[in-house]
Design a protein around this motif. Structure first.
Motif, PDB file in Angstrom:
ATOM      1  N   LEU A  13       0.819  -1.206   0.000  1.00 38.80           N
ATOM      2  CA  LEU A  13       0.000   0.000   0.000  1.00 38.80           C
ATOM      3  C   LEU A  13       0.856   1.260   0.000  1.00 38.80           C
ATOM      4  CD1 LEU A  13      -2.787  -1.187   2.422  1.00 38.80           C
ATOM      5  CD2 LEU A  13      -3.075  -0.476   0.044  1.00 38.80           C
ATOM      6  N   THR A  14       1.954   1.197   0.724  1.00 42.98           N
ATOM      7  CA  THR A  14       2.836   2.366   0.765  1.00 42.98           C
ATOM      8  C   THR A  14       3.361   2.681  -0.630  1.00 42.98           C
ATOM      9  OG1 THR A  14       3.491   1.784   3.015  1.00 42.98           O
ATOM     10  CG2 THR A  14       4.891   3.346   1.840  1.00 42.98           C
ATOM     11  N   LYS A  15       3.617   1.649  -1.376  1.00 46.93           N
ATOM     12  CA  LYS A  15       4.087   1.852  -2.752  1.00 46.93           C
ATOM     13  C   LYS A  15       3.042   2.516  -3.625  1.00 46.93           C
ATOM     14  CE  LYS A  15       7.345  -1.995  -3.124  1.00 46.93           C
ATOM     15  NZ  LYS A  15       7.506  -3.342  -3.705  1.00 46.93           N
ATOM     16  N   LYS A  16       1.788   2.389  -3.253  1.00 47.71           N
ATOM     17  CA  LYS A  16       0.711   2.955  -4.063  1.00 47.71           C
ATOM     18  C   LYS A  16       0.468   4.431  -3.806  1.00 47.71           C
ATOM     19  CE  LYS A  16      -2.557   0.488  -5.474  1.00 47.71           C
ATOM     20  NZ  LYS A  16      -3.753  -0.305  -5.734  1.00 47.71           N
ATOM     21  N   ILE A  17       1.110   4.975  -2.804  1.00 52.73           N
ATOM     22  CA  ILE A  17       0.940   6.406  -2.552  1.00 52.73           C
ATOM     23  C   ILE A  17       1.562   7.167  -3.713  1.00 52.73           C
ATOM     24  CG2 ILE A  17       1.414   8.311  -0.987  1.00 52.73           C
ATOM     25  CD1 ILE A  17       1.869   6.200   1.210  1.00 52.73           C
ATOM     26  N   PRO A  18       0.772   7.998  -4.368  1.00 50.70           N
ATOM     27  CA  PRO A  18       1.279   8.699  -5.550  1.00 50.70           C
ATOM     28  C   PRO A  18       2.295   9.780  -5.185  1.00 50.70           C
ATOM     29  CG  PRO A  18      -0.933   9.449  -5.030  1.00 50.70           C
ATOM     30  CD  PRO A  18      -0.629   8.330  -4.083  1.00 50.70           C
ATOM     31  N   ARG A  19       3.151  10.078  -6.102  1.00 49.53           N
ATOM     32  CA  ARG A  19       4.131  11.136  -5.938  1.00 49.53           C
ATOM     33  C   ARG A  19       3.418  12.466  -5.708  1.00 49.53           C
ATOM     34  NH1 ARG A  19       9.468  12.287  -8.157  1.00 49.53           N
ATOM     35  NH2 ARG A  19       9.635  14.524  -8.514  1.00 49.53           N
ATOM     36  N   GLY A  20       3.902  13.234  -4.758  1.00 47.01           N
ATOM     37  CA  GLY A  20       3.282  14.519  -4.478  1.00 47.01           C
ATOM     38  C   GLY A  20       2.163  14.442  -3.449  1.00 47.01           C
ATOM     39  N   LYS A  21       1.920  13.232  -2.934  1.00 46.96           N
ATOM     40  CA  LYS A  21       0.903  13.064  -1.889  1.00 46.96           C
ATOM     41  C   LYS A  21       1.523  12.374  -0.679  1.00 46.96           C
ATOM     42  CE  LYS A  21      -2.746  14.655  -4.037  1.00 46.96           C
ATOM     43  NZ  LYS A  21      -3.559  15.753  -3.520  1.00 46.96           N
ATOM     44  N   GLU A  85       9.513  16.269  -4.365  1.00 46.59           N
ATOM     45  CA  GLU A  85       8.376  15.664  -5.050  1.00 46.59           C
ATOM     46  C   GLU A  85       7.224  16.655  -5.205  1.00 46.59           C
ATOM     47  OE1 GLU A  85       7.402  12.212  -2.781  1.00 46.59           O
ATOM     48  OE2 GLU A  85       8.980  11.015  -3.711  1.00 46.59           O
ATOM     49  N   GLY A  86       7.438  17.863  -4.723  1.00 46.46           N
ATOM     50  CA  GLY A  86       6.431  18.897  -4.889  1.00 46.46           C
ATOM     51  C   GLY A  86       5.522  19.088  -3.701  1.00 46.46           C
ATOM     52  N   VAL A  87       5.868  18.482  -2.573  1.00 43.48           N
ATOM     53  CA  VAL A  87       5.051  18.643  -1.369  1.00 43.48           C
ATOM     54  C   VAL A  87       5.611  19.797  -0.542  1.00 43.48           C
ATOM     55  CG1 VAL A  87       4.292  17.553   0.763  1.00 43.48           C
ATOM     56  CG2 VAL A  87       4.470  16.207  -1.336  1.00 43.48           C
ATOM     57  N   GLU A  88       4.740  20.704  -0.146  1.00 47.29           N
ATOM     58  CA  GLU A  88       5.170  21.808   0.701  1.00 47.29           C
ATOM     59  C   GLU A  88       5.446  21.288   2.112  1.00 47.29           C
ATOM     60  OE1 GLU A  88       2.899  25.500   0.784  1.00 47.29           O
ATOM     61  OE2 GLU A  88       1.969  24.881  -1.102  1.00 47.29           O
ATOM     62  N   VAL A  89       6.652  21.545   2.587  1.00 51.10           N
ATOM     63  CA  VAL A  89       6.991  21.142   3.954  1.00 51.10           C
ATOM     64  C   VAL A  89       7.367  22.386   4.749  1.00 51.10           C
ATOM     65  CG1 VAL A  89       8.492  19.731   5.391  1.00 51.10           C
ATOM     66  CG2 VAL A  89       7.827  18.926   3.114  1.00 51.10           C
ATOM     67  N   ASN A  90       6.627  22.659   5.795  1.00 54.02           N
ATOM     68  CA  ASN A  90       6.915  23.821   6.634  1.00 54.02           C
ATOM     69  C   ASN A  90       7.833  23.425   7.780  1.00 54.02           C
ATOM     70  OD1 ASN A  90       4.812  25.262   5.140  1.00 54.02           O
ATOM     71  ND2 ASN A  90       3.436  23.910   6.264  1.00 54.02           N
ATOM     72  N   ASN A  91       8.966  24.054   7.844  1.00 52.75           N
ATOM     73  CA  ASN A  91       9.879  23.796   8.950  1.00 52.75           C
ATOM     74  C   ASN A  91       9.528  24.733  10.095  1.00 52.75           C
ATOM     75  OD1 ASN A  91      11.935  23.510  10.752  1.00 52.75           O
ATOM     76  ND2 ASN A  91      13.531  23.431   9.217  1.00 52.75           N
ATOM     77  N   HIS A  92       8.766  24.212  11.025  1.00 52.42           N
ATOM     78  CA  HIS A  92       8.302  25.005  12.147  1.00 52.42           C
ATOM     79  C   HIS A  92       9.217  24.760  13.330  1.00 52.42           C
ATOM     80  CE1 HIS A  92       5.306  27.603  13.820  1.00 52.42           C
ATOM     81  NE2 HIS A  92       5.111  26.801  14.845  1.00 52.42           N
ATOM     82  N   LYS A  93      10.355  25.436  13.325  1.00 51.72           N
ATOM     83  CA  LYS A  93      11.338  25.306  14.401  1.00 51.72           C
ATOM     84  C   LYS A  93      11.798  23.867  14.589  1.00 51.72           C
ATOM     85  CE  LYS A  93      10.200  29.482  16.559  1.00 51.72           C
ATOM     86  NZ  LYS A  93       9.761  30.251  17.714  1.00 51.72           N
ATOM     87  N   LEU A 100      -2.158  18.587   5.448  1.00 53.02           N
ATOM     88  CA  LEU A 100      -2.865  17.376   5.032  1.00 53.02           C
ATOM     89  C   LEU A 100      -4.079  17.685   4.166  1.00 53.02           C
ATOM     90  CD1 LEU A 100      -2.748  15.086   8.198  1.00 53.02           C
ATOM     91  CD2 LEU A 100      -1.395  14.942   6.118  1.00 53.02           C
ATOM     92  N   LYS A 101      -4.655  18.866   4.376  1.00 55.02           N
ATOM     93  CA  LYS A 101      -5.827  19.228   3.568  1.00 55.02           C
ATOM     94  C   LYS A 101      -5.446  19.274   2.094  1.00 55.02           C
ATOM     95  CE  LYS A 101      -8.320  21.044   7.208  1.00 55.02           C
ATOM     96  NZ  LYS A 101      -9.704  20.925   7.556  1.00 55.02           N
ATOM     97  N   LYS A 102      -4.219  19.629   1.858  1.00 58.80           N
ATOM     98  CA  LYS A 102      -3.755  19.736   0.477  1.00 58.80           C
ATOM     99  C   LYS A 102      -3.135  18.452  -0.039  1.00 58.80           C
ATOM    100  CE  LYS A 102      -2.312  24.500  -0.482  1.00 58.80           C
ATOM    101  NZ  LYS A 102      -1.074  25.293  -0.657  1.00 58.80           N
ATOM    102  N   TYR A 103      -2.346  17.797   0.795  1.00 59.58           N
ATOM    103  CA  TYR A 103      -1.485  16.735   0.280  1.00 59.58           C
ATOM    104  C   TYR A 103      -1.847  15.326   0.740  1.00 59.58           C
ATOM    105  CZ  TYR A 103       1.334  20.646  -1.207  1.00 59.58           C
ATOM    106  OH  TYR A 103       1.760  21.800  -1.813  1.00 59.58           O
ATOM    107  N   LEU A 104      -2.871  15.195   1.563  1.00 64.07           N
ATOM    108  CA  LEU A 104      -3.244  13.842   1.985  1.00 64.07           C
ATOM    109  C   LEU A 104      -3.770  13.034   0.802  1.00 64.07           C
ATOM    110  CD1 LEU A 104      -3.562  11.816   4.268  1.00 64.07           C
ATOM    111  CD2 LEU A 104      -5.875  12.691   4.604  1.00 64.07           C
ATOM    112  N   TRP A 105      -3.257  11.828   0.693  1.00 61.58           N
ATOM    113  CA  TRP A 105      -3.692  10.926  -0.387  1.00 61.58           C
ATOM    114  C   TRP A 105      -5.106  10.442  -0.113  1.00 61.58           C
ATOM    115  CZ3 TRP A 105      -2.789   5.089  -0.363  1.00 61.58           C
ATOM    116  CH2 TRP A 105      -3.226   4.524  -1.571  1.00 61.58           C
ATOM    117  N   ARG A 106      -5.961  10.586  -1.104  1.00 62.42           N
ATOM    118  CA  ARG A 106      -7.337  10.104  -0.952  1.00 62.42           C
ATOM    119  C   ARG A 106      -7.623   9.034  -1.981  1.00 62.42           C
ATOM    120  NH1 ARG A 106      -7.272  15.479   0.137  1.00 62.42           N
ATOM    121  NH2 ARG A 106      -7.939  16.007   2.240  1.00 62.42           N
ATOM    122  N   PRO A 107      -7.464   7.796  -1.606  1.00 63.10           N
ATOM    123  CA  PRO A 107      -7.645   6.650  -2.516  1.00 63.10           C
ATOM    124  C   PRO A 107      -9.069   6.573  -3.056  1.00 63.10           C
ATOM    125  CG  PRO A 107      -6.762   5.939  -0.383  1.00 63.10           C
ATOM    126  CD  PRO A 107      -7.167   7.364  -0.235  1.00 63.10           C
TER     127      PRO A 107
END
Length: 107
Positions: A13-21, A85-93, A100-107
Motif C-alpha cells: 500500500l505504501t508503494k501505491k501512494i502517488p508522488r506529491g501526496k 516531489e512537490g510537497v510543501e513542507v513547513n519547517n516550524h522550528k 494534510l488538507k492539500k497533500y493527503l492521499w485520498r484513494p
DNA sequence: AAGGTGACTAACA
DNA sequence: ATGTTAGCCACCT
C-alpha cells in the motif's frame, strides 16, 4: 524474507501512494484492514529494507508532522525528498509539518 | 515463552 | 489550547 501478511500489505500500500501526496500511519493501517495497527505501520517502515523501493517518506502521522526517529532516515532527509516531489513542507522550528488538507492521499 | 517497545491515535483533564 | 493516559498489536530480546 517473508515477514507477515500484514507487513506485505503495508509495503504494498505504501508503494501505491502517488508522488506529491502523503498518507498517515492510521490510514495505511485502515487500508490493510487493521485500523488499530498504526504503530505496526511505523515499525514496518522502521525496519524497511534499504533496496525496497518503498516511498517511506510519504507516510507521516495524523497531524501532518514528520515523526521519524530512525537515524538512517532523519526528518531532514524526509523533508528534502518530499519537497523534491512537490510537497510543501513547513519547517516550524525543527518540526516538519505538511498541510494534510492539500497533500493527503485520498484513494 | 514472556514481557518490553514503538516513525500511532483518540480520548480526557 | 497543551499535557497526560490508555489502548493498540506485531516484532524484538
Amino acid at each position: 524474507m517473508k515477514k507477515s501478511n500484514l507487513y506485505q500489505k503495508i509495503y504494498y500500500l505504501t508503494k501505491k501512494i502517488p508522488r506529491g501526496k502523503v498518507a498517515t500511519y492510521g490510514q495505511i493501517a485502515a487500508l490493510c484492514g487493521s485500523p488499530r495497527a498504526a504503530r505496526i505501520v511505523g515499525y514496518a517502515l522502521h525496519i524497511i529494507p534499504e533496496n525496497s523501493q518503498i516511498p517511506w517518506q510519504r507516510v507521516i502521522n495524523r497531524q501532518g508532522i514528520i515523526s521519524t526517529t530512525c537515524f538512517e532516515h532523519p526528518p531532514t532527509l524526509q523533508a528534502d525528498i518530499l519537497k523534491s516531489e512537490g510537497v510543501e513542507v513547513n519547517n516550524h522550528k525543527g518540526v516538519f509539518q505538511i498541510d494534510l488538507k492539500k497533500y493527503l492521499w485520498r484513494p
